[in-house]
Design a protein around this motif. Structure first.
Motif, PDB file in Angstrom:
ATOM      1  N   ILE A   1      -5.047  -3.801  -0.575  1.00  0.00           N
ATOM      2  CA  ILE A   1      -4.788  -5.133  -1.116  1.00  0.00           C
ATOM      3  C   ILE A   1      -5.763  -6.102  -0.453  1.00  0.00           C
ATOM      4  N   THR A   2      -6.583  -6.763  -1.262  1.00  0.00           N
ATOM      5  CA  THR A   2      -7.559  -7.717  -0.746  1.00  0.00           C
ATOM      6  C   THR A   2      -7.100  -9.138  -1.087  1.00  0.00           C
ATOM      7  N   ASP A   3      -7.932 -10.122  -0.717  1.00  0.00           N
ATOM      8  CA  ASP A   3      -7.598 -11.508  -1.033  1.00  0.00           C
ATOM      9  C   ASP A   3      -7.637 -11.776  -2.534  1.00  0.00           C
ATOM     10  N   GLU A   4      -8.318 -10.893  -3.289  1.00  0.00           N
ATOM     11  CA  GLU A   4      -8.498 -11.142  -4.714  1.00  0.00           C
ATOM     12  C   GLU A   4      -7.868 -10.077  -5.603  1.00  0.00           C
ATOM     13  N   PHE A   5      -7.825  -8.812  -5.111  1.00  0.00           N
ATOM     14  CA  PHE A   5      -7.393  -7.719  -5.969  1.00  0.00           C
ATOM     15  C   PHE A   5      -6.330  -6.845  -5.302  1.00  0.00           C
ATOM     16  N   VAL A   6      -5.531  -6.176  -6.167  1.00  0.00           N
ATOM     17  CA  VAL A   6      -4.741  -5.017  -5.748  1.00  0.00           C
ATOM     18  C   VAL A   6      -5.546  -3.808  -6.195  1.00  0.00           C
ATOM     19  N   VAL A   7      -5.907  -2.938  -5.256  1.00  0.00           N
ATOM     20  CA  VAL A   7      -6.774  -1.799  -5.566  1.00  0.00           C
ATOM     21  C   VAL A   7      -5.915  -0.562  -5.794  1.00  0.00           C
ATOM     22  N   PHE A   8      -6.085   0.076  -6.961  1.00  0.00           N
ATOM     23  CA  PHE A   8      -5.326   1.265  -7.340  1.00  0.00           C
ATOM     24  C   PHE A   8      -6.241   2.492  -7.354  1.00  0.00           C
ATOM     25  N   ALA A   9      -5.647   3.671  -7.071  1.00  0.00           N
ATOM     26  CA  ALA A   9      -6.324   4.955  -7.244  1.00  0.00           C
ATOM     27  C   ALA A   9      -5.757   5.612  -8.497  1.00  0.00           C
ATOM     28  N   PHE A  10      -6.601   5.711  -9.520  1.00  0.00           N
ATOM     29  CA  PHE A  10      -6.213   6.337 -10.789  1.00  0.00           C
ATOM     30  C   PHE A  10      -6.761   7.763 -10.836  1.00  0.00           C
ATOM     31  N   ARG A  11      -6.046   8.638 -11.506  1.00  0.00           N
ATOM     32  CA  ARG A  11      -6.542   9.984 -11.753  1.00  0.00           C
ATOM     33  C   ARG A  11      -7.285   9.994 -13.091  1.00  0.00           C
ATOM     34  N   ASN A  12      -8.542  10.478 -13.054  1.00  0.00           N
ATOM     35  CA  ASN A  12      -9.311  10.606 -14.285  1.00  0.00           C
ATOM     36  C   ASN A  12      -8.727  11.752 -15.108  1.00  0.00           C
ATOM     37  N   SER A  13      -8.382  11.474 -16.361  1.00  0.00           N
ATOM     38  CA  SER A  13      -7.711  12.473 -17.199  1.00  0.00           C
ATOM     39  C   SER A  13      -8.632  13.610 -17.633  1.00  0.00           C
ATOM     40  N   LYS A  14      -9.940  13.441 -17.478  1.00  0.00           N
ATOM     41  CA  LYS A  14     -10.884  14.491 -17.876  1.00  0.00           C
ATOM     42  C   LYS A  14     -11.360  15.323 -16.687  1.00  0.00           C
ATOM     43  N   THR A  15     -11.664  14.651 -15.585  1.00  0.00           N
ATOM     44  CA  THR A  15     -12.199  15.366 -14.417  1.00  0.00           C
ATOM     45  C   THR A  15     -11.165  15.586 -13.323  1.00  0.00           C
ATOM     46  N   TYR A  16     -10.045  14.886 -13.397  1.00  0.00           N
ATOM     47  CA  TYR A  16      -8.979  14.895 -12.399  1.00  0.00           C
ATOM     48  C   TYR A  16      -9.440  14.312 -11.048  1.00  0.00           C
ATOM     49  N   ALA A  17     -10.593  13.691 -11.041  1.00  0.00           N
ATOM     50  CA  ALA A  17     -11.053  13.009  -9.829  1.00  0.00           C
ATOM     51  C   ALA A  17     -10.281  11.708  -9.665  1.00  0.00           C
ATOM     52  N   LEU A  18     -10.205  11.229  -8.408  1.00  0.00           N
ATOM     53  CA  LEU A  18      -9.572   9.946  -8.145  1.00  0.00           C
ATOM     54  C   LEU A  18     -10.633   8.851  -8.234  1.00  0.00           C
ATOM     55  N   GLU A  19     -10.335   7.798  -8.981  1.00  0.00           N
ATOM     56  CA  GLU A  19     -11.240   6.656  -9.100  1.00  0.00           C
ATOM     57  C   GLU A  19     -10.464   5.378  -8.793  1.00  0.00           C
ATOM     58  N   THR A  20     -11.111   4.450  -8.087  1.00  0.00           N
ATOM     59  CA  THR A  20     -10.436   3.214  -7.684  1.00  0.00           C
ATOM     60  C   THR A  20     -10.765   2.082  -8.648  1.00  0.00           C
ATOM     61  N   LEU A  21      -9.803   1.183  -8.802  1.00  0.00           N
ATOM     62  CA  LEU A  21      -9.975   0.031  -9.688  1.00  0.00           C
ATOM     63  C   LEU A  21      -9.211  -1.152  -9.106  1.00  0.00           C
ATOM     64  N   GLY A  22      -9.896  -2.279  -8.890  1.00  0.00           N
ATOM     65  CA  GLY A  22      -9.252  -3.491  -8.390  1.00  0.00           C
ATOM     66  C   GLY A  22      -8.798  -4.365  -9.549  1.00  0.00           C
TER      67      GLY A  22
ATOM     68  N   VAL B   1       0.852  -1.187   0.000  1.00  0.00           N
ATOM     69  CA  VAL B   1       0.000   0.000   0.000  1.00  0.00           C
ATOM     70  C   VAL B   1       0.891   1.242   0.000  1.00  0.00           C
ATOM     71  N   GLY B   2       0.567   2.178  -0.888  1.00  0.00           N
ATOM     72  CA  GLY B   2       1.338   3.419  -1.003  1.00  0.00           C
ATOM     73  C   GLY B   2       2.244   3.460  -2.215  1.00  0.00           C
ATOM     74  N   GLN B   3       2.570   2.299  -2.786  1.00  0.00           N
ATOM     75  CA  GLN B   3       3.436   2.270  -3.967  1.00  0.00           C
ATOM     76  C   GLN B   3       2.749   2.916  -5.168  1.00  0.00           C
ATOM     77  N   VAL B   4       3.583   3.464  -6.091  1.00  0.00           N
ATOM     78  CA  VAL B   4       3.068   4.052  -7.324  1.00  0.00           C
ATOM     79  C   VAL B   4       3.573   3.236  -8.503  1.00  0.00           C
ATOM     80  N   TYR B   5       2.648   2.871  -9.416  1.00  0.00           N
ATOM     81  CA  TYR B   5       2.994   2.068 -10.587  1.00  0.00           C
ATOM     82  C   TYR B   5       2.663   2.828 -11.871  1.00  0.00           C
ATOM     83  N   GLN B   6       3.526   2.636 -12.867  1.00  0.00           N
ATOM     84  CA  GLN B   6       3.292   3.168 -14.209  1.00  0.00           C
ATOM     85  C   GLN B   6       2.812   2.019 -15.086  1.00  0.00           C
TER      86      GLN B   6
END
Length: 403
Positions: free
Chosen positions: A292-313, A269-274
């Motif tokens: 990090i769950t039993d099934e997914f690594v959950v990332f916070a992505f920046r939306n390129s249009k709204t600049y909002a943070l969105e999560t994706l497992g 948790v806290g790492q940044v990936y390209q």
């Protein structure tokens, strides 16, 4: 040797009419090998150990002296705990048995509803025994039924149909009866038998590491272990476990599938990936691991249009990205300082905590940090506090004048 005889109350009278309840030293007792085979040599029973240490052994051990040796048929754990705690005498009830087969039956009878729970592997060990007992009985009943049918005046056709239907019913009845004894469904019993048989085969082949790993998966979930049996990677996984490259079925599947012993091990948790490619067309490629769950690594992505943070497992095997150096070292240090500074203001705590998920700060976000660092917020709060005190004092003065 002197025995302390006690009155036998509240026990199964079938074993109690001609039996004695005495106290023996643990060294005078030998555990029946079937108990060790089914339940293991050493079991972890902390609740039972605590009870015995506080109250002593309340229920007597069931023992057969048929061969001249005191063989424990029920109470293996109580005996082992007594040895561990240094208890010098244990309560024993002698039970009648006329043969090796009857000893074995008593072992299973006494332990059918043992407290402390049983693993699936232990239950299917018992099921193997119950099948060996019940199937011959069912066949004998079938033969007796066929004999009676042949003596009747029914037609040969009716003989055949009735006998066939009877045998089918009996076959189902044995599995149903065993399943009921084990307290599992017939479907789970059929699945579990296949897993149990493979574990037995692995032990016969002296592949003990693989057998232990599969037994662990089996005890966790019958369905999961059964699914593993039909997995094309099964043999590769068991070989990897036997060679000690991995220790569990889960890690083995990940190792065979991705080359990593544990696909979660490289993520924190806290790492940044390209990412090589945006997971979504409206996402920037850079993202931070936030969970990090039993099934997914959950990332916070920046939306390129709204600049909002969105999560994706994303499952580890599907993450096509490389680890990056932290792009916002200074900004994160400032956020942590502000979190400490405003620890008593919940809305600000929520805002600054959310900022820790950001990979690259925008100019507006940096401006927010700067504003809270200037001290203007504290000045505003102090000014508002002073205004409130003046208002209260004015109200008090007005009340006094009116009085």
């Amino acid at each position: 040797m002197t025995y302390t005889v006690e009155i036998c109350l509240g026990t199964n009278m079938r074993h109690c009419d001609d039996s004695r309840v005495v106290h023996l030293t643990p060294g005078e007792l030998v555990v029946h090998p079937k108990l060790i085979e089914i339940y293991g040599e050493n079991e972890d029973r902390p609740a039972l150990e605590k009870s015995i240490s506080e109250k002593g052994i309340l229920e007597s051990l069931k023992v057969s002296a048929r061969t001249g040796v005191n063989v424990v048929l029920a109470g293996k754990c109580r005996l082992q705990i007594a040895l561990k705690l240094g208890i010098t005498r244990v309560k024993v009830e002698f039970v009648e048995s006329g043969s090796t087969e009857e000893d074995l039956k008593l072992v299973l009878d006494f332990n059918l509803h043992r407290e402390g729970g049983k693993t699936h592997y232990q239950k299917f060990h018992e099921g193997e025994y119950w099948e060996s007992v019940l199937r011959p009985q069912a066949k004998e009943r079938q033969r007796e039924s066929a004999r009676r049918l042949n003596q009747s005046n029914d037609s040969n056709l009716n003989h055949s149909i009735n006998d066939s239907n009877y045998q089918l019913a009996k076959g189902k009845r044995v599995i149903q009866e065993v399943s009921n004894k084990l307290k599992i469904s017939v479907g789970s019993y059929h699945k579990g038998k296949k897993v149990f048989d493979l574990i037995y085969q692995l032990r016969e082949l002296k592949k003990f590491q693989a057998a232990v790993a599969l037994e662990g998966e089996f005890n966790r979930s019958i369905d999961a272990a059964y699914r593993f049996l039909s997995d094309d990677r099964r043999n590769k996984v068991l070989d990897a476990i036997e060679s000690r490259e991995v220790n569990s079925i889960k890690d083995g599947l990940a190792f065979v599938g991705t080359g990593f012993r544990n696909p979660w091990r490289k993520f924190e948790v806290g790492q940044v990936y390209q990412f090589k490619k945006e997971p979504r067309t409206d996402f920037f490629k850079e993202a931070r691991v936030i969970k990090i769950t039993d099934e997914f690594v959950v990332f916070a992505f920046r939306n390129s249009k709204t600049y909002a943070l969105e999560t994706l497992g994303i499952k580890p095997a599907n993450i096509n990205a490389t680890l990056q150096d932290e792009p916002s070292v200074r900004e994160r240090e400032r956020v942590y300082q502000l979190l400490e500074k405003f620890s008593h203001v919940y809305p600000l705590q929520m805002m600054f905590t959310a900022m820790l998920d950001i990979t690259n700060f925008t100019l507006e976000e940096e401006r927010i940090l700067a504003d809270f660092e200037t001290g203007r917020y504290e000045e505003m709060v102090s000014k508002r506090k002073l205004e409130f005190e003046m208002m209260v004092n004015k109200e008090k003065t007005g009340d006094l004048c009116a009085a």
